[in-house]
Design an enzyme around this catalytic site. Structure first.
Site, mmCIF file in Angstrom:
data_model
loop_
_atom_site.group_PDB
_atom_site.id
_atom_site.type_symbol
_atom_site.label_atom_id
_atom_site.label_comp_id
_atom_site.label_asym_id
_atom_site.label_seq_id
_atom_site.Cartn_x
_atom_site.Cartn_y
_atom_site.Cartn_z
ATOM 1 N N ARG A 234 0.856 -1.184 0.000
ATOM 2 C CA ARG A 234 0.000 0.000 0.000
ATOM 3 C C ARG A 234 0.889 1.230 0.000
ATOM 4 O O ARG A 234 1.891 1.288 0.723
ATOM 5 C CB ARG A 234 -0.930 0.037 1.223
ATOM 6 C CG ARG A 234 -2.130 -0.900 1.139
ATOM 7 C CD ARG A 234 -3.124 -0.498 0.042
ATOM 8 N NE ARG A 234 -4.229 -1.430 -0.115
ATOM 9 C CZ ARG A 234 -4.262 -2.424 -1.005
ATOM 10 N NH1 ARG A 234 -3.248 -2.639 -1.810
ATOM 11 N NH2 ARG A 234 -5.322 -3.207 -1.095
ATOM 12 N N ASP A 258 4.511 -0.449 -6.904
ATOM 13 C CA ASP A 258 3.263 -0.758 -7.617
ATOM 14 C C ASP A 258 2.105 0.030 -7.004
ATOM 15 O O ASP A 258 0.984 -0.033 -7.508
ATOM 16 C CB ASP A 258 2.962 -2.261 -7.533
ATOM 17 C CG ASP A 258 1.770 -2.646 -8.391
ATOM 18 O OD1 ASP A 258 1.761 -2.267 -9.575
ATOM 19 O OD2 ASP A 258 0.842 -3.302 -7.881
ATOM 20 N N GLU A 263 -2.497 7.452 -5.053
ATOM 21 C CA GLU A 263 -2.808 6.783 -6.327
ATOM 22 C C GLU A 263 -4.275 6.909 -6.741
ATOM 23 O O GLU A 263 -4.600 6.773 -7.926
ATOM 24 C CB GLU A 263 -2.420 5.301 -6.274
ATOM 25 C CG GLU A 263 -3.295 4.451 -5.378
ATOM 26 C CD GLU A 263 -2.889 2.975 -5.382
ATOM 27 O OE1 GLU A 263 -1.697 2.691 -5.182
ATOM 28 O OE2 GLU A 263 -3.773 2.117 -5.566
ATOM 29 N N HIS A 295 -0.491 -0.165 -9.834
ATOM 30 C CA HIS A 295 -1.290 -1.121 -9.041
ATOM 31 C C HIS A 295 -1.732 -2.301 -9.914
ATOM 32 O O HIS A 295 -2.921 -2.611 -10.003
ATOM 33 C CB HIS A 295 -2.512 -0.416 -8.420
ATOM 34 C CG HIS A 295 -2.952 -1.069 -7.137
ATOM 35 N ND1 HIS A 295 -3.323 -0.374 -6.023
ATOM 36 C CD2 HIS A 295 -3.096 -2.379 -6.806
ATOM 37 C CE1 HIS A 295 -3.677 -1.205 -5.056
ATOM 38 N NE2 HIS A 295 -3.540 -2.436 -5.512
HETATM 39 P P1 NAI Z 1 -1.699 -11.152 4.969
HETATM 40 O O1 NAI Z 1 -2.747 -10.612 5.882
HETATM 41 O O2 NAI Z 1 -1.738 -12.598 4.595
HETATM 42 O O3 NAI Z 1 -0.243 -10.859 5.591
HETATM 43 C C1 NAI Z 1 0.135 -9.619 6.124
HETATM 44 C C2 NAI Z 1 1.248 -9.874 7.140
HETATM 45 O O4 NAI Z 1 1.749 -8.625 7.551
HETATM 46 C C3 NAI Z 1 0.769 -10.631 8.399
HETATM 47 O O5 NAI Z 1 1.623 -11.733 8.655
HETATM 48 C C4 NAI Z 1 0.890 -9.581 9.490
HETATM 49 O O6 NAI Z 1 1.218 -10.139 10.759
HETATM 50 C C5 NAI Z 1 1.999 -8.709 8.962
HETATM 51 N N1 NAI Z 1 2.041 -7.370 9.530
HETATM 52 C C6 NAI Z 1 1.010 -6.614 9.997
HETATM 53 N N2 NAI Z 1 1.473 -5.422 10.422
HETATM 54 C C7 NAI Z 1 2.825 -5.436 10.220
HETATM 55 C C8 NAI Z 1 3.854 -4.508 10.462
HETATM 56 N N3 NAI Z 1 3.607 -3.292 10.981
HETATM 57 N N4 NAI Z 1 5.117 -4.848 10.131
HETATM 58 C C9 NAI Z 1 5.395 -6.059 9.588
HETATM 59 N N5 NAI Z 1 4.448 -6.987 9.342
HETATM 60 C C10 NAI Z 1 3.179 -6.670 9.655
HETATM 61 O O7 NAI Z 1 -1.743 -10.228 3.682
HETATM 62 P P2 NAI Z 1 -1.260 -10.591 2.216
HETATM 63 O O8 NAI Z 1 -2.359 -11.257 1.476
HETATM 64 O O9 NAI Z 1 0.069 -11.223 2.268
HETATM 65 O O10 NAI Z 1 -1.128 -9.112 1.594
HETATM 66 C C11 NAI Z 1 -0.109 -8.211 1.987
HETATM 67 C C12 NAI Z 1 -0.425 -6.852 1.414
HETATM 68 O O11 NAI Z 1 -0.330 -6.884 -0.009
HETATM 69 C C13 NAI Z 1 -1.896 -6.416 1.634
HETATM 70 O O12 NAI Z 1 -2.058 -5.834 2.872
HETATM 71 C C14 NAI Z 1 -2.126 -5.461 0.523
HETATM 72 O O13 NAI Z 1 -1.838 -4.177 1.000
HETATM 73 C C15 NAI Z 1 -1.123 -5.857 -0.548
HETATM 74 N N6 NAI Z 1 -1.743 -6.277 -1.799
HETATM 75 C C16 NAI Z 1 -1.384 -5.618 -2.941
HETATM 76 C C17 NAI Z 1 -1.916 -5.961 -4.165
HETATM 77 C C18 NAI Z 1 -1.487 -5.295 -5.422
HETATM 78 O O14 NAI Z 1 -2.098 -5.517 -6.491
HETATM 79 N N7 NAI Z 1 -0.452 -4.470 -5.412
HETATM 80 C C19 NAI Z 1 -2.921 -7.026 -4.262
HETATM 81 C C20 NAI Z 1 -3.196 -7.702 -3.007
HETATM 82 C C21 NAI Z 1 -2.634 -7.299 -1.821
#
Ligand code: NAI
Length: 330
Positions: A234, A258, A263, A295
């Protein structure tokens, strides 16, 4: 059931129409986003399908409820654009797609790393102009490089596996460490140590009040000189002004983004005939060692098929008055 799609692109139509053969819903697609100006377009619909930059605040939800809309299907994971309390009050059920393809996003992060490191974006332009000089195109072997992964959830874990495949040393930081990431070879360390030791830092954590601008001047100061920073999560995880300063001082060697904190006014639209109004974004695009994609990390056929399947499944559950595992509650 009549479903109206806001912010619909050609790829949404293609994948939703294909998957809808199993459901037979009456789908209509419009490319404008959902706002106060466009909400009346939903007046014939039973359900609305919305995306990340559609507005679903109390006023718009109220207007949708008055027109008879009873469910909202978000075709994305994030739901920060929805007033869930208002939806509940109005009797509108809201569903989302919690995961569609973590591979798509992790692989895009790797695409940015490879392109930046081996200067593919510059080489592409040079060769098209018959400039075959290699000056300024030197990269480094990923093998043996230390990579820091912030956030080891679904996407971060896959990213860890890919980088281990390249022969990298992988350091990880997550307040909730994952056994899977550790078993793939990630070594959990403090954020401080990760910044100090990593040549590449990749962000895979969600945006929250705690993580807002986590990459700021102080964090950049702790990183290695010439660090490569990758953000596919994000935009507001990164303080863009501090990033630009780090690039100007050559503290940061490469940046792959990305996502961008402002954005919403730019991405997903063709603005190529307009004058760029965002000076910070304009500055970012002048650096030879910065690649920004709009994105698109999620944009694979696999992810789009999963998004369509889950979204239509959510709508079916809502239409049947059944329980929906992807329903959002306040
Ligand atoms: P997820 O919920 O499976 O994993 C997120 C991880 O981040 C969790 O293990 C959590 O404990 C950890 N976390 C939370 N706060 C943190 C912090 N302050 N410092 C370090 N780690 C922390 O989420 P997932 O599916 O892996 O997605 C990650 C991110 O990817 C999403 O939050 C979203 O923002 C982004 N995303 C981007 C897309 C794109 O097209 N560019 C598409 C889908 C997701």
């Amino acid at each position: 059931m009549k479903v109206i799609f806001f912010s619909a692109k050609s790829y949404d139509r293609e994948f939703f129409e294909a998957e809808n053969r199993a459901y037979g819903f009456d789908l209509s697609f419009i490319d404008t986003d959902l706002s106060l100006e466009t909400v009346l377009l939903a007046k014939e619909a039973d359900a609305v399908c919305a995306f990340v930059n559609d507005t679903l605040d109390a006023q718009i939800l109220g207007s949708l409820a008055e027109s008879g809309v009873r469910s909202i299907a978000l075709r994305c994971a994030g739901f920060n654009n929805v007033d869930l309390a208002a939806a509940k009050r109005l009797g509108i059920r809201v569903g989302r797609v919690p995961a569609y393809s973590p591979y798509a996003v992790a692989e895009h992060a790797v695409a940015l790393i490879l392109a930046l490191n081996r200067k593919v974006h510059r080489a592409y332009n040079r060769v098209r102009e018959s400039n075959f000089s290699l000056e300024g195109l030197m990269g480094f072997d990923l093998h043996g490089t230390t990579v820091g992964v912030i956030g080891t959830g679904k996407i971060g874990q896959i990213f860890v596996g890919i980088m281990k495949g390249f022969g990298c040393e992988v350091l990880a930081y997550d307040p909730y460490p994952s056994e899977k990431a550790a078993s793939l070879g990630a070594k959990y360390v403090s954020l401080e140590e990760l910044y100090q030791r990593s040549s590449i830092v990749s962000l895979h954590c969600p945006l929250s009040p705690e993580s807002h601008h986590m990459i700021d001047e102080a964090a950049i100061e702790k990183m290695q000189d010439g660090v490569m920073l990758i953000n596919t999560s994000r935009g507001a995880l990164v303080d863009t002004a501090a990033l630009i300063q780090g690039l100007k001082l050559r503290k940061i060697g490469h940046v792959g983004l990305d996502v961008y904190e402002e954005e919403a006014d730019l991405f997903f639209e063709d603005l190529s005939t307009q004058v760029m109004q965002d000076d910070i974004f304009a500055r970012l695009t002048t650096f030879p060692n910065v690649i920004v994609t709009g994105h698109q990390a999620f944009l694979t056929s696999n992810a789009l098929r999963n998004i369509a399947q889950t979204t239509l499944g959510n709508l079916k559950a809502f239409a049947d008055g059944a329980e929906c595992p992807n329903e959002l509650s306040v």
